[in-house]
Design an enzyme around this catalytic site. Structure first.
Site, PDB file in Angstrom:
ATOM      1  N   VAL A 144       4.461   1.023   1.831  1.00  0.00           N
ATOM      2  CA  VAL A 144       4.753  -0.364   2.521  1.00  0.00           C
ATOM      3  C   VAL A 144       4.733  -1.484   1.601  1.00  0.00           C
ATOM      4  O   VAL A 144       3.995  -1.623   1.007  1.00  0.00           O
ATOM      5  CB  VAL A 144       3.702  -0.432   3.329  1.00  0.00           C
ATOM      6  CG1 VAL A 144       4.104  -1.745   4.198  1.00  0.00           C
ATOM      7  CG2 VAL A 144       3.483   0.766   4.182  1.00  0.00           C
ATOM      8  N   MET A 184       3.119   9.661   2.911  1.00  0.00           N
ATOM      9  CA  MET A 184       4.576  10.008   3.396  1.00  0.00           C
ATOM     10  C   MET A 184       5.389   8.766   2.532  1.00  0.00           C
ATOM     11  O   MET A 184       6.810   9.204   2.518  1.00  0.00           O
ATOM     12  CB  MET A 184       4.761  10.342   4.539  1.00  0.00           C
ATOM     13  CG  MET A 184       4.365  11.386   5.147  1.00  0.00           C
ATOM     14  SD  MET A 184       5.207  12.058   6.754  1.00  0.00           S
ATOM     15  CE  MET A 184       6.780  12.137   6.436  1.00  0.00           C
ATOM     16  N   GLY A 185       4.917   7.763   2.308  1.00  0.00           N
ATOM     17  CA  GLY A 185       5.572   6.556   1.792  1.00  0.00           C
ATOM     18  C   GLY A 185       4.939   5.440   1.415  1.00  0.00           C
ATOM     19  O   GLY A 185       3.543   5.424   1.257  1.00  0.00           O
ATOM     20  N   ASP A 203      -3.204  10.941  15.546  1.00  0.00           N
ATOM     21  CA  ASP A 203      -4.106  10.543  14.340  1.00  0.00           C
ATOM     22  C   ASP A 203      -4.689   9.702  14.503  1.00  0.00           C
ATOM     23  O   ASP A 203      -4.815   8.510  13.517  1.00  0.00           O
ATOM     24  CB  ASP A 203      -3.204  10.868  13.122  1.00  0.00           C
ATOM     25  CG  ASP A 203      -3.789  10.839  11.862  1.00  0.00           C
ATOM     26  OD1 ASP A 203      -4.991  11.228  11.551  1.00  0.00           O
ATOM     27  OD2 ASP A 203      -3.014  10.384  10.710  1.00  0.00           O
ATOM     28  N   GLY A 244       0.839  -1.253   0.010  1.00  0.00           N
ATOM     29  CA  GLY A 244      -0.023   0.105   0.030  1.00  0.00           C
ATOM     30  C   GLY A 244       0.847   1.272  -0.054  1.00  0.00           C
ATOM     31  O   GLY A 244       2.026   1.267   0.226  1.00  0.00           O
TER      32      GLY A 244
END
Length: 562
Positions: free
Chosen positions: A56, A53-54, A166, A49
């Protein structure tokens, strides 16, 4: 260290509140990182996924063949030290929390092209967003079990001085262990370290910046104010609301619309949103307590919230403290019009709608014929002069000055001027506008179905809480103290500021059985009516004795006669 994010933007603008779509099967062939060997140990196998920010990846340990998940910072952020530090702080924060309910971090490092990454345990399951989308509303026992696990994990984080900030269903991962829900908390990427000097990392946030996902933001987060671990308690209250009803408490079309609702609107009751979900009344009270606007009125720790959840089955409900809602910022006053001939009126302060706005502009042109009659006599000897003037208040000063007039050529024989035309009747005076009625607001007092009389400070009855339209009160900024009185319930007081339409939730506690029976007995007794005593028999008046004949004049009246 400062942040490169605008103050009114969330840290992760791409944050999702529903489960992300499954990756494209073809992405494995096009992703250039598939097959890379990181630190000589971890081989990337496929993309799991991608977030704000990045990304996986599923990877495998080269020696022990263990499956792991690796999160790699997006290439566009690799050269930004602040975001790189924030990314690695997620790993440090999660690694510092030694709890089974928090995802485990194994390792971290950098790729060959300088992108930071960290290695975490690989979890096979789904996030709570997918569970809610597919199955909500959940039965109370299952929702309670999930919520208690989240509370325990966050309490462990708070004990280390780490605030998640969050919390949302997408950051709670559900595993199926022999038919039992096991939940792990993920993604500490925007966690706030309350004690940054204890070695976990450096605090990268400051007051005035907004972080998180708007559906789950506390009012103090939405305003960019200083906040603490109680923002996580508010967010868990939103998650529990969603587990029990299938919907978040607030819905809006825009980011700022959601923030405004969290700041200014009272949350709906879960049992009103999902009347068929069989939500216990005590569970509803737990949710509303967690969603109180004032952090001091919420549960103060995650352990308190977990204990309240466990006590619901015993019928124990927390106390929900009534709190006045903040007034929304004024959006401008409505426009009103008056006649041009009406005198101007003073305006009220800017905080209220002006009673009377500016008058109409006068007509564009107006002809002055009054001079014609005044010059009639002089015209016979010296000539005739007719003046026409213009008045245009919208023009500049130069244009409104006197105009040059062409002289009237005199003829040898001057004819008398015709009689002046009658002046047009003056328009009737504009009726003076009546003052506007005092503004009012509608206040609805929600007593969970208990019909109660509402009394003002002087004891006068204002109405009843069963009225679906609420109570009409004069608008003002002064605090009002109202009393609620219902049969079989303890009298309650409500403090509110009637600055706008609002709904206030109040819990009317039942009276103890003894007091309730005594009140009913006293109410059922009727005042005894004592019978009036029978009138005594009237004795017959004695017969008057014959009076002696007066020795005086017969014209005098005796004072003894009746």
């Amino acid at each position: 260290m400062s942040e490169p994010i605008a103050k009114t933007q969330p840290i992760d603008a791409g944050a999702q509140t529903v489960r992300p779509a499954a990756p494209d099967p073809g992405s494995a062939r096009t992703d250039r990182r598939i097959g890379d060997l990181l630190k000589g140990t971890y081989t990337l196998e496929r993309l799991l996924g991608a977030g704000g920010m990045g990304s996986v990846y599923l990877a495998q340990h080269a020696l022990i063949r263990k499956k792991v998940a690796i999160k790699i910072l997006a290439p566009e952020y690799a050269l930004k030290p602040e975001l790189k530090e924030r990314f690695l702080r997620e790993a440090r924060a999660a690694a510092a929390i030694d709890h089974d309910g928090v995802i485990e971090i194994h390792d971290f490092g950098e790729t060959a092209d300088g992108a930071a990454f960290f290695v975490m345990e690989y979890l096979e399951g789904e996030d709570l967003a997918a569970v809610i989308q597919r199955e909500a509303p959940l039965p109370w026992p299952r929702a309670r079990g999930i919520a208690v696990q989240i509370c325990r994990a966050l309490q462990a984080a708070h004990d280390r001085g780490i605030v998640h900030r969050d919390m949302k269903p997408g950051n709670c991962f559900r595993l199926d262990r022999d038919g039992r829900d096991v939940v792990k908390v993920l993604d500490f990427g925007i966690a706030k370290l309350q004690n940054p000097d204890e070695g976990v990392g450096q605090a990268l946030t400051r007051t005035g910046m907004i972080f998180g996902t708007p559906e789950y933001m506390s009012p103090e987060q939405a305003q960019g104010l200083h906040h603490d671990h109680r923002v996580d308690i508010y967010a868990v209250g939103v998650i529990l609301f969603e587990l029990l009803t299938g919907k978040p408490p607030f819905i809006a079309d825009t980011f700022m619309g959601l923030l405004n609702k969290h700041m200014f609107d009272a949350p709906p009751r879960p049992r009103d949103v999902a009347p068929r979900a069989d939500i216990p009344a005590a569970a509803e009270a737990v949710v509303l307590k967690a969603l109180q606007k004032d952090p001091d009125l919420r549960f103060q720790t995650m352990d308190e919230l977990a204990a309240a959840l466990a006590a619901v089955d015993a019928g124990v409900a927390p106390e929900i403290v009534p709190e006045p809602l903040k007034a929304k910022p004024a959006r401008g006053a409505p426009m009103q019009f008056r006649s041009a001939d009406a005198p101007p009126r003073p305006t009220l302060p800017e905080t209220t709608a002006p009673a009377f706005p500016a008058p109409f502009a006068p007509p564009r042109r107006r002809w002055n014929l009054a001079l014609v009659a005044g010059l009639a006599g002089a015209a016979v000897a010296a000539g005739a002069l007719v003046l026409f003037t213009q008045q245009d208040p919208s023009d500049s000063a130069e244009e409104t000055g006197p105009k040059e007039h062409a002289p009237v050529t005199s003829s040898p024989e001057l004819l008398p001027l015709p009689p002046p035309a009658p002046a047009p009747p003056s328009p009737p005076p504009a009726p003076d506008l009546l003052p506007l009625p005092p503004p009012t607001v509608m206040v609805r007092i929600d007593t969970a179905g208990v019909a109660a009389e509402v009394l003002d400070e002087g004891g006068a009855v204002l109405g009843n809480t069963s009225d679906p339209h609420g109570l009409q009160l004069p608008r003002g900024e002064a605090e009002r103290q109202l009393r609620l009185r219902a049969e079989g319930r303890a009298e309650a007081q409500v403090k509110l500021v009637p600055s706008e339409d609002r709904t206030v939730a109040v819990t009317l506690d039942p009276l103890p059985h003894g007091k309730q029976a005594a009140r009913k007995t006293a109410a059922s007794k009727k005042p005894e009516v004592k019978p009036e005593p029978a009138p005594s028999p009237v004795e017959p008046a004695p017969k008057p004795k014959p009076e002696p004949k007066p020795s005086t004049s017969p014209d005098l009246i005796s004072p003894f006669k009746k």
